[in-house]
Design an enzyme around this catalytic site. Structure first.
Site, mmCIF file in Angstrom:
data_model
loop_
_atom_site.group_PDB
_atom_site.id
_atom_site.type_symbol
_atom_site.label_atom_id
_atom_site.label_comp_id
_atom_site.label_asym_id
_atom_site.label_seq_id
_atom_site.Cartn_x
_atom_site.Cartn_y
_atom_site.Cartn_z
ATOM 1 N N HIS A 1 145.373 102.949 80.502
ATOM 2 C CA HIS A 1 146.588 103.220 81.188
ATOM 3 C C HIS A 1 147.608 103.300 80.184
ATOM 4 C CE1 HIS A 1 144.875 102.298 85.458
ATOM 5 N NE2 HIS A 1 143.890 102.826 84.681
ATOM 6 N N HIS B 1 133.215 102.651 82.612
ATOM 7 C CA HIS B 1 133.116 102.058 84.133
ATOM 8 C C HIS B 1 131.773 101.281 84.214
ATOM 9 C CE1 HIS B 1 135.961 104.812 86.467
ATOM 10 N NE2 HIS B 1 136.633 103.786 85.977
ATOM 11 N N ARG C 1 140.966 98.453 80.525
ATOM 12 C CA ARG C 1 141.889 99.287 81.398
ATOM 13 C C ARG C 1 143.065 99.281 81.095
ATOM 14 N NH1 ARG C 1 142.526 98.497 87.912
ATOM 15 N NH2 ARG C 1 143.026 100.530 88.256
ATOM 16 N N ASN D 1 147.737 101.347 89.955
ATOM 17 C CA ASN D 1 147.786 99.903 89.645
ATOM 18 C C ASN D 1 148.128 98.751 90.340
ATOM 19 O OD1 ASN D 1 147.510 101.082 87.044
ATOM 20 N ND2 ASN D 1 149.528 100.981 86.450
#
Length: 291
Positions: free
Chosen positions: A51, A164, A47, A65
């Protein structure tokens, strides 16, 4: 990475071959150590890279976040080990890109060749993080648009969403779905409600696995869950909800190798979103702050 880079032409897979030949093995052992202590850390490191590609470097206080981004300590440890081998050579952005790949591999997923040579941004943008990171509340059109803004196709978006298949999510990110939406398996919703009360402020930080069937294994379970209305986020279930992406989800649910191949290719493309290269940016000594 930053949104004001020079394009991806200058990245290469052997960028550190002579300047820091042990960089990749050092990153890999740091990731393997962290993931063996806590499998969830693999998802957290994936992740962080995601990002970092979508906005300027690691804006920790942005809405998507806040209270949920983790893994900084692992990156700090790896960075200090790499710095002791070759000071001022390997960027934090490249460490994130490699750590994301190594995390997926450590959890049983595919490998891919990471393109290297990124430099670190000298800024972090709160407003970009708030506007550009895809939210778990997005409809399919919003997801397509958010990825399209970064040059990623709808099919690449569906493949990347498969990230995910690992990781956990806070109650605040799926509460509305499990209490108000109809395209969700009722038993699945009920099982989640036990750990995520309907009242805001109660159990906000309680966690649930995003892929309920195999939360610490990188596989195609995420897509299989969507077929039976067990997507945790509103945005997840949107990928299989009578829309244009249903057939791709069906394909990945029945063919894990096709998912793994597409995921690796999409990760390479995402890692090439406007990196800073050449003399732009800097090589941070400490990933938490500019030099």
């Amino acid at each position: 990475m930053s949104l004001i880079g020079l394009g991806s032409g200058q990245l290469s897979s052997n960028f550190y071959a002579t300047t820091c030949p042990n960089a990749l093995s050092t990153i890999r052992s740091g990731v393997n150590s962290a993931v063996s202590k806590e499998a969830r850390m693999g998802a957290s490191l994936l992740r962080l890279h995601f990002h970092d590609c979508f906005v300027q470097a690691r804006e920790k206080t942005a809405r998507p976040n806040a209270n949920s981004i983790r893994g900084f300590e692992v990156i700090d440890t790896i960075k200090s080990q790499v710095e002791s081998l070759c000071p001022g050579v390997v960027s934090c952005a490249d460490i994130l890109a490699v750590a994301a790949r190594d995390s997926v591999v450590a959890l049983g997923g595919p490998s891919w060749t990471v393109q290297l040579g990124r430099r670190d941004s000298t800024t972090a943008s709160l407003s970009l993080a708030n506007s550009d990171l895809p939210a778990p509340t997005l409809d399919l059109s919003g997801l397509i648009s958010a990825f399209s803004k970064k040059g990623l196709s709808t099919s690449e978006m569906v493949a990347l969403s498969g990230g995910h298949t690992i990781g956990q999510a806070r109650c605040t990110s799926f509460r509305t779905r499990i209490y108000t939406e109809s395209n969700i398996d009722p038993n699945f919703a009920k099982s989640l409600q036990g750990n995520c009360p309907n009242t805001t402020g109660n159990g906000d930080n309680n966690l649930a696995p995003i892929d309920t069937t195999s939360p610490t294994r990188f596989d195609n379970g995420y897509y299989k869950n969507l077929l039976v209305k067990k997507g945790l986020f509103h945005s997840d279930q949107q990928l299989f909800n009578g829309g244009s992406t249903d057939s791709q989800v069906n394909g990945y649910a029945s063919n894990p190798s096709s998912f793994c191949s597409d995921f690796g290719n999409a990760m390479i493309k995402m890692g090439n979103i406007s990196p800073l290269t050449g003399s732009s940016g800097q090589i941070r000594t400490n990933c938490r702050k500019t030099n």
